[in-house]
Design a protein around this motif. Sequence first.
Motif, short mmCIF file in Angstrom:
data_model
loop_
_atom_site.label_atom_id
_atom_site.label_comp_id
_atom_site.label_asym_id
_atom_site.label_seq_id
_atom_site.Cartn_x
_atom_site.Cartn_y
_atom_site.Cartn_z
N PRO A 1 40.22 33.31 39.33
CA PRO A 1 40.20 34.78 39.37
C PRO A 1 40.28 35.28 40.80
N GLU A 2 40.52 36.57 40.95
CA GLU A 2 40.69 37.15 42.28
C GLU A 2 39.50 36.89 43.18
N ARG B 1 44.17 33.00 35.61
CA ARG B 1 43.05 33.93 35.77
C ARG B 1 41.69 33.30 35.45
N TYR C 1 48.06 37.30 42.87
CA TYR C 1 47.24 37.56 44.04
C TYR C 1 48.10 37.32 45.27
N HIS D 1 47.56 35.95 36.61
CA HIS D 1 47.50 37.17 37.40
C HIS D 1 48.09 36.88 38.77
#
Length: 302
Positions: A40-41, A36, A29, A27
Amino acid sequence: MSGDNFASTLQSKMEIAKQVSEEEKLHKYKGVLYPRIICPEGHLKALDGFAAREDDVMLVAYPKCGFNWMVAVLRKIIAEATAVKTAANPPPPLIEFMGPEGLKATDQNPSPRFLGTHLHPDNIPASFYQNKTKMLVVFRNPKDTVVSYFHFSNKNPILQTAQSWETFFSNFMSGDVPWGSYFDHALGWDKKMDDPNVMVVTFEELKQDLGGSIRQISSFFGFSLTDDQVQKIQQESTFSAMSKTSTSSHGNMGNVFFRKGEVGDWKNHFSPEQSREMDDAFDKHLAGTRLGAKLGYQLYCQ
């Protein structure tokens, strides 16, 4: 977290990754790709509030430039210099893997804390610069880096499987790989070469003179070692020695994190066209820079 717990957690993440589609594994950012499952974010956002300390020992490296090797070396330096025994086979200390709870727990740890990251210098929490935390930055020539990264991606289910060497090479050159562009990282650290709290060392230097590098790194962090201690660390920290103990520190992924550790393996993978493309990119981005000179590109990559 102990080494055994880390290996168990890593294995758990690997199993989760097997159930995730290739497209979902990465992903973006702030415009940079991350895995991910482990970054993760929420993990990345939590870093904004992280409070670094002046006496933290911070290790930074673009992926596959020698980070795991230096984790082991620095742990031995700290243990010898402080006479404080660490837990057996502790995990790599990447701050972007920790998440809010892990960062909170780290905030309670006694000094000196050993931390690490693959983040671009502009994305490292501001407190590291504000509090003048000393940072050791490890770089490696880009040709060997991309080869190591290619094999690592194909053997690590948390990352997208490279469809082919040609595809991965193309993605690497455009910066479409986890943690972003090698050249962006290099240019970012080149701007900080005059910072007294930043020390840049290359993988090739470490291979050529590990003992001398151990002395320089120890001095940089304010640790005092005897000649006998330096020799002991050197003997226990050759790449081959680290590979032999990698199963206990990294579980079944040991042979993935410690593959070859060679200088010049790129010659077994690059086509003449790819070699010229990398040469042109190096000339465009790093020719004439201090970090570019330190990498010894003409010696190791041509």
